[in-house]
Design a protein around this motif. Structure first.
Motif, PDB file in Angstrom:
ATOM      1  N   ASN A 116       8.529  -1.331   1.787  1.00 52.22           N
ATOM      2  CA  ASN A 116       7.982  -2.313   0.845  1.00 52.22           C
ATOM      3  C   ASN A 116       6.506  -2.513   1.191  1.00 52.22           C
ATOM      4  O   ASN A 116       6.163  -3.229   2.122  1.00 52.22           O
ATOM      5  CB  ASN A 116       8.763  -3.615   0.971  1.00 52.22           C
ATOM      6  CG  ASN A 116       8.381  -4.618  -0.100  1.00 52.22           C
ATOM      7  OD1 ASN A 116       7.197  -4.881  -0.326  1.00 52.22           O
ATOM      8  ND2 ASN A 116       9.377  -5.192  -0.756  1.00 52.22           N
ATOM      9  N   LYS A 117       5.635  -1.830   0.447  1.00 44.75           N
ATOM     10  CA  LYS A 117       4.219  -1.779   0.824  1.00 44.75           C
ATOM     11  C   LYS A 117       3.624  -3.181   0.977  1.00 44.75           C
ATOM     12  O   LYS A 117       2.894  -3.466   1.923  1.00 44.75           O
ATOM     13  CB  LYS A 117       3.421  -0.985  -0.222  1.00 44.75           C
ATOM     14  CG  LYS A 117       3.777   0.489  -0.309  1.00 44.75           C
ATOM     15  CD  LYS A 117       2.930   1.192  -1.354  1.00 44.75           C
ATOM     16  CE  LYS A 117       3.308   2.653  -1.516  1.00 44.75           C
ATOM     17  NZ  LYS A 117       4.581   2.839  -2.247  1.00 44.75           N
ATOM     18  N   ARG A 118       3.891  -4.073   0.028  1.00 46.12           N
ATOM     19  CA  ARG A 118       3.216  -5.378   0.089  1.00 46.12           C
ATOM     20  C   ARG A 118       3.753  -6.243   1.220  1.00 46.12           C
ATOM     21  O   ARG A 118       2.994  -6.979   1.854  1.00 46.12           O
ATOM     22  CB  ARG A 118       3.284  -6.083  -1.262  1.00 46.12           C
ATOM     23  CG  ARG A 118       4.642  -6.457  -1.776  1.00 46.12           C
ATOM     24  CD  ARG A 118       4.529  -6.773  -3.268  1.00 46.12           C
ATOM     25  NE  ARG A 118       5.651  -7.552  -3.764  1.00 46.12           N
ATOM     26  CZ  ARG A 118       5.855  -7.816  -5.046  1.00 46.12           C
ATOM     27  NH1 ARG A 118       5.010  -7.375  -5.951  1.00 46.12           N
ATOM     28  NH2 ARG A 118       6.876  -8.535  -5.439  1.00 46.12           N
ATOM     29  N   SER A 134      -5.454  -6.487  -2.739  1.00 47.68           N
ATOM     30  CA  SER A 134      -4.332  -6.078  -3.582  1.00 47.68           C
ATOM     31  C   SER A 134      -3.851  -7.223  -4.475  1.00 47.68           C
ATOM     32  O   SER A 134      -4.109  -8.397  -4.205  1.00 47.68           O
ATOM     33  CB  SER A 134      -3.177  -5.552  -2.726  1.00 47.68           C
ATOM     34  OG  SER A 134      -2.812  -6.497  -1.739  1.00 47.68           O
ATOM     35  N   TYR A 136      -0.263  -8.261  -6.850  1.00 43.27           N
ATOM     36  CA  TYR A 136       1.151  -7.911  -6.978  1.00 43.27           C
ATOM     37  C   TYR A 136       1.698  -8.326  -8.337  1.00 43.27           C
ATOM     38  O   TYR A 136       1.326  -9.364  -8.887  1.00 43.27           O
ATOM     39  CB  TYR A 136       1.987  -8.603  -5.895  1.00 43.27           C
ATOM     40  CG  TYR A 136       1.504  -8.381  -4.490  1.00 43.27           C
ATOM     41  CD1 TYR A 136       0.982  -7.140  -4.097  1.00 43.27           C
ATOM     42  CD2 TYR A 136       1.563  -9.402  -3.535  1.00 43.27           C
ATOM     43  CE1 TYR A 136       0.542  -6.924  -2.805  1.00 43.27           C
ATOM     44  CE2 TYR A 136       1.123  -9.190  -2.238  1.00 43.27           C
ATOM     45  CZ  TYR A 136       0.610  -7.949  -1.873  1.00 43.27           C
ATOM     46  OH  TYR A 136       0.175  -7.734  -0.601  1.00 43.27           O
ATOM     47  N   ASN A 161       5.756  -0.320  -5.782  1.00 43.79           N
ATOM     48  CA  ASN A 161       5.719  -0.933  -4.454  1.00 43.79           C
ATOM     49  C   ASN A 161       6.700  -0.295  -3.483  1.00 43.79           C
ATOM     50  O   ASN A 161       6.414  -0.177  -2.298  1.00 43.79           O
ATOM     51  CB  ASN A 161       6.029  -2.434  -4.576  1.00 43.79           C
ATOM     52  CG  ASN A 161       5.847  -3.172  -3.264  1.00 43.79           C
ATOM     53  OD1 ASN A 161       4.859  -2.983  -2.569  1.00 43.79           O
ATOM     54  ND2 ASN A 161       6.820  -4.003  -2.908  1.00 43.79           N
ATOM     55  N   LYS A 162       7.858   0.148  -3.998  1.00 48.08           N
ATOM     56  CA  LYS A 162       8.907   0.691  -3.130  1.00 48.08           C
ATOM     57  C   LYS A 162       9.265   2.106  -3.574  1.00 48.08           C
ATOM     58  O   LYS A 162      10.418   2.396  -3.888  1.00 48.08           O
ATOM     59  CB  LYS A 162      10.145  -0.203  -3.157  1.00 48.08           C
ATOM     60  CG  LYS A 162       9.890  -1.660  -2.803  1.00 48.08           C
ATOM     61  CD  LYS A 162      11.170  -2.477  -2.688  1.00 48.08           C
ATOM     62  CE  LYS A 162      11.967  -2.523  -3.968  1.00 48.08           C
ATOM     63  NZ  LYS A 162      11.303  -3.282  -5.051  1.00 48.08           N
ATOM     64  N   GLU A 191       8.810  -3.714  -8.832  1.00 44.63           N
ATOM     65  CA  GLU A 191       7.675  -4.386  -8.203  1.00 44.63           C
ATOM     66  C   GLU A 191       6.530  -3.385  -8.124  1.00 44.63           C
ATOM     67  O   GLU A 191       6.758  -2.219  -7.791  1.00 44.63           O
ATOM     68  CB  GLU A 191       8.011  -4.844  -6.776  1.00 44.63           C
ATOM     69  CG  GLU A 191       9.156  -5.825  -6.668  1.00 44.63           C
ATOM     70  CD  GLU A 191       9.522  -6.114  -5.220  1.00 44.63           C
ATOM     71  OE1 GLU A 191       8.891  -5.519  -4.303  1.00 44.63           O
ATOM     72  OE2 GLU A 191      10.440  -6.911  -4.990  1.00 44.63           O
ATOM     73  N   ILE A 193       2.202  -2.780  -6.930  1.00 42.82           N
ATOM     74  CA  ILE A 193       1.051  -3.259  -6.176  1.00 42.82           C
ATOM     75  C   ILE A 193      -0.190  -2.584  -6.756  1.00 42.82           C
ATOM     76  O   ILE A 193      -0.188  -1.379  -7.003  1.00 42.82           O
ATOM     77  CB  ILE A 193       1.221  -2.963  -4.659  1.00 42.82           C
ATOM     78  CG1 ILE A 193       0.018  -3.450  -3.851  1.00 42.82           C
ATOM     79  CG2 ILE A 193       1.501  -1.506  -4.383  1.00 42.82           C
ATOM     80  CD1 ILE A 193       0.246  -3.411  -2.335  1.00 42.82           C
TER      81      ILE A 193
END
Length: 325
Positions: A116-118, A134, A136, A161-162, A191, A193
């Protein structure tokens, strides 16, 4: 006595073809005098052992065993070669932890966090790890293009994001192109980013536990023929990946230090590959892969070769470390 090793490959995401390639590289490289290697295909509709004749035998998910010609095979260790879900996001790690079965990748929490990058970037920022600005979005959010541009500027990157391997990523130069890029990312994930574009040298560096010591592999410089390091650049030869990277020793030391520090902050084990981009001679973290590509085109095997570590040693060490934990 030889150990039975299940090499899991495939997965539920757009990366399954690359994972099958990675898994077969592991299968072919493992020392057959030490290990009985089994290729296990993990797909949403089936989990099967695939033998050398391409015959399939279903996996018993109750204990991750397989019945082959009336002989039950139980595994001593799992080598995880699944990129994306469910091998890189914590699901398989959690399953094997519940079965008390050793596996080569990091634990469930680290896998879920790094995927999960964020969440990853938010976790690392208090430690002083530098990251791009960033913004979101979750599926269904109101999209305020002015707010996005105000926060991250143009050009910017819109990413799932994932999801890994550069699926669902676009580089956006004009505000009016944001919506199409956002729609593209939402095809991969619920999600996304949106990140500030950093104009600098991009590098990738492997960090792993090798012979019970955290080591940093030689750094790779990424020069994409495309506008950025997208799927074509990563897997279809549309990039130069130069190992060792053509960067100053001062900057290389900063990258090595930061990559190792991140690995240790997160309590990682197994393989990792961190991506950085330079800004004012400082490394800015882009993302971390915990099940990096292991194909002949992939970065981490090239770095291992530069470090004089053979694929047989690289993969065998991962198994031995998993078995010793």
């Amino acid at each position: 006595m030889k150990k039975n090793i299940a090499i899991i490959m495939g997965g539920y995401s757009s990366e399954y073809k690359i994972s099958l390639k990675s898994g077969n590289v592991v299968y072919n490289a493992l020392d057959k005098d030490k290990y009985n290697a089994y290729r296990i295909h993990i797909f949403e509709d089936k989990w099967v052992f695939v033998n050398d004749l391409d015959e399939e035998f279903p996996i018993d998910k109750n204990n991750f065993s397989v019945l082959v010609n009336e002989t039950k095979i139980q595994f001593d260790c799992v080598f995880n070669a699944i990129h994306g879900s469910p091998g890189e996001d914590g699901y398989m790690q959690g399953y094997f932890e519940l079965l008390n079965m050793p596996q080569t990748s990091c634990s469930m929490y680290q896998a879920a966090l790094t995927f999960n990058k964020r969440d990853l970037l938010a976790t690392l920022q208090p430690y002083g790890i530098k990251t791009a600005e960033s913004y979101y979005l979750n599926l269904g959010d109101v999209i305020n293009e002015d707010a996005i541009v105000s926060k991250v500027g143009l050009p910017c990157f819109v990413k799932a994001n994932k999801a890994g391997s550069s699926f669902g990523i676009s580089k956006v130069y004009k505000k009016e192109d944001l919506q199409a890029a956002i729609d593209n990312s939402f095809k991969e994930d619920n999600e996304i980013i949106i990140e500030q574009f950093l104009d600098g040298v991009e590098v990738s560096v492997g960090v792993l536990s090798y012979k019970n010591e955290t080591i940093v592999l030689p750094i790779t410089e990424i020069v994409s023929e495309n506008d950025f390091f997208d799927y074509e650049a990563k897997y279809e030869g549309k990039s130069q990946e130069i190992t060792p990277a053509r960067i100053s020793e001062d900057y290389a030391n900063k990258v090595r230090t930061e990559a190792k520090r991140i690995y240790e902050i997160l309590g990682m084990k197994g393989f990792s590959r961190s991506e950085f981009i330079a800004k004012n001679n400082e490394p800015y973290l882009l993302e971390i892969n915990t099940v990096p590509g292991l194909t002949k085109e992939s970065i981490l095997p090239k770095q291992a070769a530069e470090a004089k570590i053979s694929l047989s040693d690289l993969f065998g060490n991962a198994i031995e470390e998993a078995l010793s934990k």
